[in-house]
Design a protein around this motif. Structure first.
Motif, PDB file in Angstrom:
ATOM      1  N   SER A  76       1.144  -1.393  -0.126  1.00 46.09           N
ATOM      2  CA  SER A  76      -0.064  -0.241   0.119  1.00 46.09           C
ATOM      3  C   SER A  76       1.028   1.056  -0.009  1.00 46.09           C
ATOM      4  O   SER A  76       0.319   2.478  -0.702  1.00 46.09           O
TER       5      SER A  76
ATOM      6  N   LEU B  52       3.566   1.503  -1.539  1.00 39.21           N
ATOM      7  CA  LEU B  52       4.383   1.809  -2.273  1.00 39.21           C
ATOM      8  C   LEU B  52       3.373   2.631  -3.677  1.00 39.21           C
ATOM      9  O   LEU B  52       3.688   2.449  -5.130  1.00 39.21           O
ATOM     10  N   LEU B  53       2.567   2.449  -3.541  1.00 39.30           N
ATOM     11  CA  LEU B  53       0.893   2.227  -4.411  1.00 39.30           C
ATOM     12  C   LEU B  53      -0.188   3.575  -4.091  1.00 39.30           C
ATOM     13  O   LEU B  53      -0.315   4.357  -4.434  1.00 39.30           O
ATOM     14  N   ARG B  54       0.603   4.101  -3.082  1.00 42.10           N
ATOM     15  CA  ARG B  54       0.295   5.378  -2.249  1.00 42.10           C
ATOM     16  C   ARG B  54      -0.180   6.920  -3.010  1.00 42.10           C
ATOM     17  O   ARG B  54      -1.509   7.843  -3.330  1.00 42.10           O
TER      18      ARG B  54
END
Lengths: 545, 545
Positions: free
Chosen positions: B232, B234-236
């Motif tokens: 999460s 890394l994807l924020r």
């Protein structure tokens, strides 16, 4: 945090020359270079250190703190640092953006994807790999020897099982062969990105990188496989330095992050050049200790570019000295003057080595709360005894204010520096490769002798035959000792260096000399740092510190 | 190009709610959502098409052109599109940002790294893979069956030999096992990113993704391996929609790009929601033809979110109709009324299918220079005969001006749309999975029967047993035909669909039903597009068009 436009305007950068990435980071455009190229250069300060120990010496911390300190005493200073790799942040160590009161921000972004430079390197590297394998499958017109492909694939992840792989299995899936992955920072593309002067130079360097050898032993380059232009396109934003700030609002250029063993281990030439035009001082660091990092900074980066540091800052700690004096990691906080004195041999050798380059040195003693006055006094008088400037740094506790004394010592040394007249490289370009290796081992490591494996010896001869001997050597050695044995601390003598392999990085422009086994793909530990990383409801991140 | 701040201000977005990536792209911040969430929604327009043909139907072109046209006639419209994947840009096809006078810019950036979303998906996906393999090596406490690992690695590159690999070779390099790579857009992480309503939903979906099965057949999830939070993180930034513009200055949200076969093939829910709050019209497209793209848009994306299109725009071309009427690719420019009439069966079936959802349809005839008046007239009267709105689109030649008639037809249809009362999904959630598949095959494809392989049949039973049957199905089928045989053009009947495998995407929330072999890693062609890409001295790029 201040808006990055504010930080830029303190450096006199027009907002039109900024390419923002979020609110707190920006790339410096190519057009900025055209505006500032004619300016005089500021002074370059190289931060290096004793051999690294498990206690941590605080080299990045000191680089950031010194930049803060120089600005604090009225100079215009900018730091030039490497970009952290995402992989290790998920593995052992968490982030790499300083600590305490000497940090760069936005640290979570810098530690992870940042402005995408490392992802661009991954893409460019893997495009060459895909095109190479496609060439093999489509008829292999270049007669590539499938057993002499030297170009692995890369990923910015600590991913142990990718070290050795077999690819191409299954019908219609290309040529079956052994392959393997490195972490992206070990890619020659990263080294090239960091050494390239501009887009044209980047293209030339990419084009001459060697992917494989043909059946007749001829090198097969990126140019031959046709990937040069497309790789350059993939890297066209990545070549632009990134501007961020310290937690005290000082400007920081953070750009590129090549390995410090199989590559030269320092941030980009572009960032250094921009910094020198934009500020009075550029404070930069080189990977590992001075035997590896500073030697490569000077003999590779300075050699290729004509850059030279006005002053070298050599970071030492009481803990690291005691560790080099034989004390175990767990006992370093206990006062121990004898061990400290024993360990000073390590510091002494680094000082002697750096003097060989004709460079003025300031020893920065990065202070820990457990250091005694007596221990600190011992280090200081030792340095003075070697006619070496020395200053305590308390940047971790006090930021720029704590680095004021260090900043003053550095500014004064830079003022008096006669580097233009006195700087000299360790060896001239036209030294045969074997002699270059011998000079580094004898002058810097102080080894008694060198043994080449037959493989290394053959490789050296072949490289000299195919490429001549003009390139500098890039030593890949354990950072923990002057020798190739990580357990020989202090200032070992009478050891023999074993050279296991030699290979050329034709794009980066150096010959990598391997001592022992060099790990280019780290693994995850039993409890990876990723397990502790958290995303909170307000969007903030923890666990990357 | 206008500065992205100007484009944003036309949408009423405060500059503080923008996170710029260069001067011409920006992410929309989470804080913007808080400001606009309470607003009424604009109208959603779904652009879909006949079955794709080698001639190209211009679905993306029409989506962009219609957005330009709607703005031209005085509405406030935004397009919502998928992000192109870098891999295919280097392979067969060049970029994917529209063409002619209906393009989005900065196209070179959008086609390559853009704002790093796809790289973030790659990193997050591969982190789970690395942590899984590390778990295996560190003792395999979860008792993972090494032969039932369903989580491959991903890379955004067309790299054929990575389809089937062996990893973990060599001492100390983890567990040896078969593995393979998919292109990043085939990652379930991409599907999850595109379906997540917010960060919390993203986290939940990531956590329940299945990586492997245990020795006892239990699913092993991302949550169990401990990667949810780090993924999460890394994807924020990747969850935030990206704002760019058309060459006429219209706003475009471009966000996410999942495969249209093993995933649902449309841009993100977040982008759709932002667009509906910021504009009167959001024009979006779904992958492939209406049998695959629109069906999934409606039965997956709309089902999961409650979104519904006010109007469906069905793109047809004279060329595609003739191709479906049996004419070869090279002969499509010659007038042929008979073949066109034959091919109208394909269009008719798509119209009938979309009517089953209770949706008003506007057929957009994307005009080519070689179309004759007679041919165009034939298509128009055919549509009118089915009580279907129809308009010519000349967006390629004339941009928004050329899409004015289409925009007017769409706006009028949207005005009269009674979608709130009339919209219905193809099947209710609580239909058994086998029945869901039968309904899609019968109602949309018009197949006579279905054959499950024993493997598919077992997988279906196991999925129903472990996860129930509430999830929708995601059909992975050739896009070129209603059937599973790409050569059956027009409106085939009496065919039998072969279901080769079934698997669950527990995070995305659908059950993938495979017909035939689905390729999740493309290869490079003999002459990859990368060979033609060039970086010029002024920094501009060519070869990506």
């Amino acid at each position: 945090m201040q808006p990055i436009t504010t930080i830029a305007s303190h450096l006199g950068i027009d907002i039109n020359d900024l390419e923002p990435y979020g609110k707190y980071a920006a790339k410096l455009s190519e057009s900025l270079w055209d505006d500032i190229e004619a300016r005089d250069n500021g002074k370059l300060i190289l931060v290096t250190a004793m051999n690294p120990t498990p206690a941590g010496e605080g080299k990045t911390l000191t680089t950031i703190g010194l930049t803060q300190g120089l600005n604090r005493i009225g100079h215009k200073a900018v730091a030039a640092l490497r970009e952290p790799s995402l992989g290790p942040c998920m593995g052992m160590k968490g982030g790499a953006t300083g600590s305490g009161a000497a940090q760069i921000v936005p640290s979570d972004d810098i530690n992870l994807h940042f402005t995408g430079d490392i992802h661009a390197v991954t893409s460019a590297h893997n495009l060459a790999a895909a095109m190479l394998d496609n060439h093999l499958m489509q008829g292999n017109a270049l007669h590539i020897d499938v057993n002499r492909i030297v170009w692995k694939r890369v990923v910015d992840m600590n991913d142990r099982p990718l070290r050795r792989t077999v690819i191409g299995l299954g019908e219609g899936n290309g040529v079956v062969r052994e392959d393997g992955y490195m972490i992206t920072t070990a890619s020659e593309v990263m080294a090239v990105l960091c050494l390239a002067e501009n887009l044209q130079d980047l293209k030339k360097r990419l084009g001459r990188m060697i992917l494989a050898y043909s059946m007749t032993g001829e090198p097969i380059t990126v140019d031959q496989i046709g990937a040069t232009e497309a790789m350059s396109v993939l890297l066209r934003h990545a070549v632009k330095p990134n501007l961020v700030q310290t937690i005290e609002g000082d400007p920081v250029l953070i750009h590129g992050g090549p390995f410090a063993n199989i590559a030269h281990g320092c941030s980009s030439v572009r960032a250094t050049r921009y910094g020198l035009k934009l500020a009075d001082y550029v404070v930069t660091e080189a990977g590992f200790g001075a035997d590896l990092g500073a030697e490569k900074f000077l003999d590779i980066k300075c050699r290729q570019t004509g850059l030279m540091p006005s002053v070298v800052v050599l970071v030492a700690t009481v803990k690291a000295l005691k560790y080099n004096g034989g004390i175990k990691k767990d006992e370093l906080t206990a006062p121990n003057l004898d061990a400290l004195q024993e360990g000073l041999a390590n510091l002494r050798r680094h000082i002697e080595n750096l003097h060989k380059y004709g460079l003025p040195i300031v020893v920065a003693v990065n202070r820990f709360a457990t250091d005694t006055e007596e221990e600190l006094h011992e280090v200081i008088s030792f340095c003075r005894g070697l006619s070496c400037e020395v200053a305590l740094s308390e940047a971790w506790a006090k930021g720029g204010e704590g680095a004021r004394a260090l900043a003053e010592a550095v500014a004064q040394a830079a003022e008096c520096s006669r580097v233009e007249e006195e700087f000299r490289l360790l060896y001239p370009d036209n030294t045969p490769l074997r002699d270059k290796i011998k000079i580094v081992v004898r002058e810097i490591y102080r080894g008694a002798d060198i043994r080449f494996t037959p493989k290394a010896s053959r490789a050296l001869s072949r490289i000299e035959e195919q490429f001549g001997h003009e390139l500098p050597v890039c030593m890949a050695k354990t950072p923990y000792s002057f020798s190739d044995n990580p357990k020989l601390l202090g200032a070992p003598v009478d050891f023999v260096m074993d050279i296991s392999d030699v290979r050329i990085s034709a794009g980066a422009g150096f010959v990598v000399v391997e001592t022992g086994t060099i790990m280019t793909m780290p693994g995850l530990p039993k409890e990876p740092a990723a397990l502790r990383i958290q995303l909170h409801e307000d969007g903030t991140v923890s666990g990357l510190e």
